[in-house]
Design an enzyme around this catalytic site. Structure first.
Site, short mmCIF file in Angstrom:
data_model
loop_
_atom_site.label_atom_id
_atom_site.label_comp_id
_atom_site.label_asym_id
_atom_site.label_seq_id
_atom_site.Cartn_x
_atom_site.Cartn_y
_atom_site.Cartn_z
N CYS A 109 -1.85 -10.58 -7.15
CA CYS A 109 -2.31 -11.65 -6.28
C CYS A 109 -2.29 -11.10 -4.85
O CYS A 109 -1.23 -10.95 -4.25
CB CYS A 109 -1.36 -12.84 -6.45
SG CYS A 109 -1.85 -14.30 -5.54
N CYS A 152 0.86 -1.18 0.00
CA CYS A 152 0.00 0.00 0.00
C CYS A 152 0.90 1.24 0.00
O CYS A 152 1.79 1.35 0.84
CB CYS A 152 -0.89 -0.01 1.24
SG CYS A 152 -1.83 1.53 1.47
#
Length: 140
Positions: free
Chosen positions: A128, A103
């Site tokens: 993924c 992130c």
């Protein structure tokens, strides 16, 4: 977790603060770069339309219209929401070379991105991502 070289997270918390905010499974994946077991995640086969946020900080990461069935055991997306919503960095753990997805806002571990696997997507990429790293906000 190793800091990202050349980037400062917008959301910074101590390890104790992260532990207080996240349950043990979330902490293990998001802050210690763990991986949830395949086919166990909440969003692996979800078809709900909406926006996927970082479970640690709430940053917007992926849209449901980029999610696809990869049959790999984890939610898969062919593109993040915007180029600056995630950070990619080399991961040589476990004796292999992969690309880790973090992130961009809090530098929490989300999963890995793979290329050239032949999925019929516009980018030929598979982000993924661990379900436990995400929070789905359904469309109204």
């Amino acid at each position: 977790m190793e800091p990202v070289v050349g980037a400062t997270p917008k959301v910074v918390r101590s390890e104790e603060e992260w532990r207080a905010q996240l349950n043990p499974a979330e902490f293990a994946v998001l802050r210690q770069a763990g991986t949830e077991r395949p086919w166990t995640g909440e969003y692996t086969e979800t078809k709900t339309e909406g926006l996927y946020e970082c479970r640690a900080c709430g940053a917007e990461l992926f849209r449901s219209d980029t999610k696809f069935d990869s049959h790999c055991g984890w939610p898969s997306f062919f593109s993040p929401l915007a180029g600056d919503s995630v950070i990619l960095r080399e991961d040589r753990a476990l004796g292999m070379k992969r690309v880790e997805v973090l992130c961009a806002t809090c530098h929490s571990h989300l999963g890995h991105v793979f290329e050239g696997e032949g999925y019929p997507t516009p980018t030929d990429q598979r982000y993924c991502i661990n379900s436990v790293s995400l929070k789905l906000v359904p469309s109204e």
